[in-house]
Design an enzyme around this catalytic site. Structure first.
Site, short mmCIF file in Angstrom:
data_model
loop_
_atom_site.label_atom_id
_atom_site.label_comp_id
_atom_site.label_asym_id
_atom_site.label_seq_id
_atom_site.Cartn_x
_atom_site.Cartn_y
_atom_site.Cartn_z
N CYS A 43 0.83 -1.22 0.00
CA CYS A 43 0.00 0.00 0.00
C CYS A 43 0.86 1.27 0.00
CB CYS A 43 -0.92 -0.03 1.22
SG CYS A 43 -1.80 1.52 1.50
N ASP A 75 -1.61 16.48 -0.68
CA ASP A 75 -1.92 15.72 -1.89
C ASP A 75 -0.99 16.19 -3.02
OD1 ASP A 75 -4.83 14.14 -2.85
OD2 ASP A 75 -3.39 14.79 -4.37
N HIS A 123 -3.54 0.28 8.42
CA HIS A 123 -4.14 0.08 7.09
C HIS A 123 -5.60 -0.35 7.26
CE1 HIS A 123 -4.25 -0.78 2.79
NE2 HIS A 123 -5.05 -1.79 3.14
N GLY A 182 -14.95 7.76 -7.15
CA GLY A 182 -13.60 8.02 -7.67
C GLY A 182 -12.48 7.59 -6.75
N HIS A 189 -8.74 7.37 3.55
CA HIS A 189 -8.20 8.72 3.62
C HIS A 189 -9.33 9.74 3.49
CE1 HIS A 189 -8.08 7.34 -0.55
NE2 HIS A 189 -8.34 8.57 -0.91
N HIS A 231 -9.95 13.75 2.44
CA HIS A 231 -9.41 14.94 1.80
C HIS A 231 -9.86 16.16 2.60
CE1 HIS A 231 -8.66 12.89 -2.21
NE2 HIS A 231 -9.55 12.06 -1.69
#
Ligand code: 5GP
Ligand code: ZN
Length: 119
Positions: free
Chosen positions: A9, A35, A51, A98, A105, A107
């Site tokens: 990963c 990002d 994870h 998407g 995660h 954003h």
């Protein structure tokens, strides 16, 4: 206790500092980094150290880490000085949303006016 990692990963490798990234916040439970393809003046990814594939893998045991991520996001919004203008915290799950990386995660986006609904 060392975090659960997936050796394949990319975000586990970022959390391990094995792949370079601009880490802006790091605790025993959460890592936040910029990002590489920013969609707003502030675009930071917040991930659990462990994870976890995505939001569908969340169980009752993950309550604390989710709270840690949200607290870290609010802290970073203040540090980035986007707290007054406002910000968005979003997690994409599955192909229609998407999702492209399969380590949970969020954003953190801010620093510009955003439209609703998102495209
Ligand atoms: P998703 O599409 O899964 O919601 O979001 C994955 C995000 O990870 C994308 O915004 C993409 O730009 C970002 N990303 C992919 N690979 C890397 C990387 O190696 N480093 C950083 N910092 N961001 C990455
Ligand atoms: Zn991972």
């Amino acid at each position: 206790m060392s975090p659960d990692r997936d050796t394949e990963c990319i975000f586990c490798k970022i959390a391990d500092h094995e792949i370079p990234s601009e880490i802006v916040h790091e605790t025993d439970t959460v890592v936040a980094f910029r990002d590489t393809n920013p969609q707003a003046p502030t675009h930071i990814l917040l991930i659990p150290q462990d994870h976890i594939e995505d939001l569908t893998a969340i169980t009752d045991d993950h309550g604390q880490v989710l709270a840690d991520i949200v607290h870290a996001a609010a802290h970073l919004a203040r540090a980035e000085e986007i707290d007054e203008g406002g910000w968005r915290l979003v997690s994409n799950v599955g192909p229609d949303a998407g999702q492209s990386v399969f380590h949970l995660h969020f954003h953190l986006l801010g620093g510009r006016k955003m439209s609703w609904p998102p495209g």
